[in-house]
Structure formats: structure tokens, C-alpha cells
Design a protein around this motif. Structure first.
Motif, PDB file in Angstrom:
ATOM      1  N   LEU A 228      40.192  27.289  49.100  1.00 63.65           N
ATOM      2  CA  LEU A 228      39.444  27.797  50.248  1.00 63.65           C
ATOM      3  C   LEU A 228      38.643  29.020  49.838  1.00 63.65           C
ATOM      4  O   LEU A 228      39.200  30.027  49.378  1.00 63.65           O
ATOM      5  CB  LEU A 228      40.420  28.143  51.380  1.00 63.65           C
ATOM      6  N   LEU A 229      37.324  28.938  49.997  1.00 62.85           N
ATOM      7  CA  LEU A 229      36.417  30.021  49.615  1.00 62.85           C
ATOM      8  C   LEU A 229      35.907  30.755  50.843  1.00 62.85           C
ATOM      9  O   LEU A 229      35.654  30.147  51.889  1.00 62.85           O
ATOM     10  CB  LEU A 229      35.225  29.477  48.833  1.00 62.85           C
ATOM     11  N   CYS A 230      35.756  32.060  50.688  1.00 62.33           N
ATOM     12  CA  CYS A 230      35.123  32.878  51.719  1.00 62.33           C
ATOM     13  C   CYS A 230      34.329  33.970  51.027  1.00 62.33           C
ATOM     14  O   CYS A 230      34.892  34.721  50.210  1.00 62.33           O
ATOM     15  CB  CYS A 230      36.177  33.484  52.644  1.00 62.33           C
ATOM     16  N   ASP A 231      33.041  34.030  51.287  1.00 61.21           N
ATOM     17  CA  ASP A 231      32.183  35.077  50.728  1.00 61.21           C
ATOM     18  C   ASP A 231      32.325  35.177  49.216  1.00 61.21           C
ATOM     19  O   ASP A 231      32.387  36.274  48.651  1.00 61.21           O
ATOM     20  CB  ASP A 231      32.522  36.421  51.386  1.00 61.21           C
ATOM     21  N   GLY A 232      32.406  34.029  48.543  1.00 67.31           N
ATOM     22  CA  GLY A 232      32.433  34.007  47.090  1.00 67.31           C
ATOM     23  C   GLY A 232      33.767  34.325  46.456  1.00 67.31           C
ATOM     24  O   GLY A 232      33.848  34.517  45.247  1.00 67.31           O
ATOM     25  N   GLU A 233      34.842  34.369  47.254  1.00 67.31           N
ATOM     26  CA  GLU A 233      36.171  34.646  46.735  1.00 67.31           C
ATOM     27  C   GLU A 233      37.148  33.577  47.208  1.00 67.31           C
ATOM     28  O   GLU A 233      36.911  32.904  48.216  1.00 67.31           O
ATOM     29  CB  GLU A 233      36.661  36.027  47.188  1.00 67.31           C
ATOM     30  N   VAL A 234      38.264  33.465  46.480  1.00 65.22           N
ATOM     31  CA  VAL A 234      39.277  32.469  46.822  1.00 65.22           C
ATOM     32  C   VAL A 234      40.337  33.097  47.725  1.00 65.22           C
ATOM     33  O   VAL A 234      40.911  34.141  47.388  1.00 65.22           O
ATOM     34  CB  VAL A 234      39.950  31.900  45.552  1.00 65.22           C
ATOM     35  N   ILE A 235      40.585  32.479  48.864  1.00 68.43           N
ATOM     36  CA  ILE A 235      41.670  32.886  49.752  1.00 68.43           C
ATOM     37  C   ILE A 235      42.978  32.358  49.182  1.00 68.43           C
ATOM     38  O   ILE A 235      43.061  31.191  48.759  1.00 68.43           O
ATOM     39  CB  ILE A 235      41.443  32.334  51.172  1.00 68.43           C
ATOM     40  N   HIS A 236      44.007  33.197  49.159  1.00 65.40           N
ATOM     41  CA  HIS A 236      45.299  32.749  48.629  1.00 65.40           C
ATOM     42  C   HIS A 236      45.787  31.563  49.469  1.00 65.40           C
ATOM     43  O   HIS A 236      45.837  31.639  50.703  1.00 65.40           O
ATOM     44  CB  HIS A 236      46.323  33.880  48.683  1.00 65.40           C
TER      45      HIS A 236
END
Length: 358
Positions: A228-236
Motif C-alpha cells: 500500500l503506497l501513500c505519497d510515494g511511501e510504503v504504509i506498514h
């Protein structure tokens, strides 16, 4: 013309994809825009992974890093023993033809070639499959995706779902160990999308690594796991699973303000009367909590949350918690958790569980 540069061998089915600290910046008139911000991820043989996120979260850019269509600004993309981003453009193109099957949202079939000819084309380009075997292999692949009666038709003569099935057959032409699909069901009806996902499930069962970018949460649930990506980062993933009521930016904030705790079997996480620093999200393993009054034990596994009652009520823990087996939990900062609870339905949803005695 013969290819003279030395390329890594085709990966064995047992090799993995690894992304390490991937940053991707694009230059614009307003300055640099960072689309991927230090992404770490791994994908293993036999996995069917859904890459999920809102529009603009970086999903397609991440796929472009994996396929070698684009290079990271910094970081490494390693598939098997190959650092894909280190290959020259021509070597990367040939490597991609031998190792990756790519399925696009809009099919990308050549309109003047039949479905059979479209499926044979990657074999003709890569030269991996002997010429005498190419037609029979293409026919077999088209049969596997249900197109055995349409092999001589042009793409325009079949439905969108059939074109996408043909695109999957084409992606499998050189028997690649990795299949990457970018929104492959975005233009299909739900029934056809189900069929396409069924094909991917079968490929994963054969040991291939399948990555599918999708905006459809119901289809994403059919994958073995999601990134799951948000704003170019991976959500744990444990945060996303334990706190699904949060928005993606809230999940990312919780990820930023969590730290891992590794527990050996029998090791204590919390004791009766302790004041907690925050709440715990179980990442892996099994924890057992025992209520101070009843002595009744309760076991909880991955993707569950502990401590929200004590923390939100401002009281000490009322249960002992210890690991039954080697386990990992995340400690989510208390102040951040309180703010998340105040600005979401988190408090009400967690109160329904009735399973947290801390």
C-alpha cells in the motif's frame, strides 16, 4: 544483428525482486518533485502481490522502476543477481524481454497482427524459444487463456476482455519468471476482471512472481498480500490491516511514528499496572494476554492491536501480555495515536472488538 553484450542469465524461478531505498525525482518548471521516497520492498516466487494506492501515490512509477522502463534517482532494483538499473538501455531492453512479462491497461496489441502473431512476436524478438516451437507455444498459451477459437482474429475483432487475455498470453511468451501488470482490469467489466485475476492466481501457483497494480480494493483482496503506497511511501502492512478505518495519510503517519519490538518466546510485552507509552500492533507471531482479575488467557495473532483501552482511558494496563512464540510488534506513539483516534472513527470501531483487556 547479433547482441554482443554479456547479459545475466535468465533468473531461476526461486529468485526474488528487491527494491532498496528507491527514490525517484522528476524535474519540473517548479522544481524537483519526489514521487518515490525511499521505498523498500521485496517480492518472492509464488507471490501474487497487489500494489495499491490512491491516484498519484507512486504506483506506476514504482512499476517502471521494476520493469527497467525508468531508472531510480537513487537506490537499487535487484532481480535475481541483476541490478536492473545498472544495465545499459539496450541490455535492459533485452533483459526485460527475457525475464519479464508486462501487461498494460490498454493491451498494447499490434492492430495489424492476429492474436497468434501478437503472441509469437516476443519470441521472435528475444530468440529464446526455438523458431520451430514458437507457433505451437503461442497456440497453447492462447488456449490457456480461453482464446483457442480466436487465434487468427485481429484485436479489433474481439472484446476488451479477450484482448487483455491475449496480452497475458503474449506476456507469457518467453516463459518469464516475473509478471508485472499495471491496472490490467481497469477497462474491463467485473466478470472479465475476475477471470483475468483467476489467470494470475494460477500463474502464482506455478511459482511465478505476480505484481498487479490495481485501484480496485475488492480485486486487491484476492492477492496474497498488498503493498500500500501513500505519497510515494510504503504504509506498514500491519498498520493497514489493524487500522483499516484510517485514511491512507493517517496510516502513513502511524507508520512513521511506530517502532518495531522483537520478542522471544515467553518474553513480556506489558505487565499489570504499567503505564503504556502507546499502543501495540502485532506484526507476526502470537501474543497471550491474561486479565489480572479473571486470569483468563486470550491469544491474539498478527494484525491485531493491543492497549487502546488503557491508553485512551488514561489508566494502567490491567493484563499481562507475553509472546507465545518469537513475535514482532510495533509500538505506535501514544500522542499520535490519541490524535488519530480523535480525528477518525478509530475509537468507535476498536470498541466493538471487546478483545483488548489492557
Amino acid at each position: 544483428m547479433a547482441v554482443t553484450s554479456a547479459l545475466p542469465q535468465v533468473p531461476h524461478m526461486g529468485e526474488s525482486i528487491r527494491m532498496r531505498k528507491i527514490v525517484k525525482k522528476f524535474k519540473t518548471v517548479a522544481g524537483d518533485v519526489t514521487v518515490l521516497k525511499g521505498v523498500d520492498a521485496e517480492f518472492h516466487p509464488g507471490e501474487f502481490v497487489g500494489v495499491v494506492g490512491k491516484s498519484g501515490s507512486g504506483k506506476s512509477t514504482l512499476v517502471n522502476m521494476l520493469t527497467g522502463i525508468d531508472k531510480p534517482t537513487s537506490g537499487e532494483v535487484q532481480i535475481g543477481d541483476t541490478l536492473v538499473h545498472k544495465l545499459s538501455e539496450s541490455d535492459r531492453s533485452r533483459w526485460r524481454g527475457l525475464n519479464l512479462g508486462i501487461v498494460f491497461q490498454f493491451y498494447q496489441l499490434l492492430p495489424v497482427l492476429s492474436l497468434l502473431e501478437n503472441t509469437m512476436l516476443p519470441m521472435d524478438i528475444a530468440g529464446k524459444i526455438p523458431p520451430t516451437e514458437r507457433e505451437s507455444r503461442a497456440l497453447d498459451l492462447l488456449r490457456q487463456v480461453g482464446l483457442e477459437h480466436d487465434v487468427h482474429k485481429l484485436p479489433a475483432a474481439v472484446s476488451g476482455g479477450q484482448q487483455q487475455a491475449a496480452a497475458i498470453a503474449r506476456a507469457l511468451a518467453n516463459d518469464p519468471p516475473f509478471i508485472i501488470a499495471d491496472e490490467p482490469t481497469g477497462n474491463l467489466d467485473s466478470r472479465t476482471a475476475e477471470s483475468i485475476f483467476g489467470i494470475f492466481e494460477g500463474l502464482a501457483a506455478q511459482g511465478k512472481t505476480i505484481l498487479v497494480v490495481t485501484h480496485d480494493p475488492q480485486l486487491a483482496q484476492r492477492t496474497s498480500r498488498t503493498l500500500l503506497l501513500c505519497d510515494g511511501e510504503v504504509i506498514h502492512p500491519a498498520v493497514a490491516a489493524a487500522l483499516p478505518w484510517l485514511s491512507h495519510p493517517q496510516m502513513l503517519r502511524a507508520t512513521h511514528h511506530s517502532r518495531p519490538i522483537h520478542l522471544d518466546a515467553g518474553q513480556s510485552l506489558a505487565k499489570t499496572g504499567e503505564t503504556l507509552e502507546g499502543v501495540f500492533v502485532i506484526v507476526s507471531g502470537t501474543l497471550e494476554q491474561t486479565h489480572a482479575d479473571s486470569g483468563e488467557p486470550l491469544r491474539l495473532g498478527a494484525n491485531r492491536i493491543l492497549g487502546h483501552n488503557a491508553f485512551l482511558m488514561g489508566r494502567p494496563a490491567r493484563a499481562e501480555v507475553a509472546a507465545v512464540e518469537p513475535s514482532e510488534v510495533l509500538l505506535l506513539d501514544g500522542a499520535v495515536y490519541q490524535d488519530l483516534a480523535a480525528h477518525s472513527s478509530l475509537r468507535a470501531e476498536l470498541a466493538k472488538t471487546g478483545e483488548d483487556w489492557l
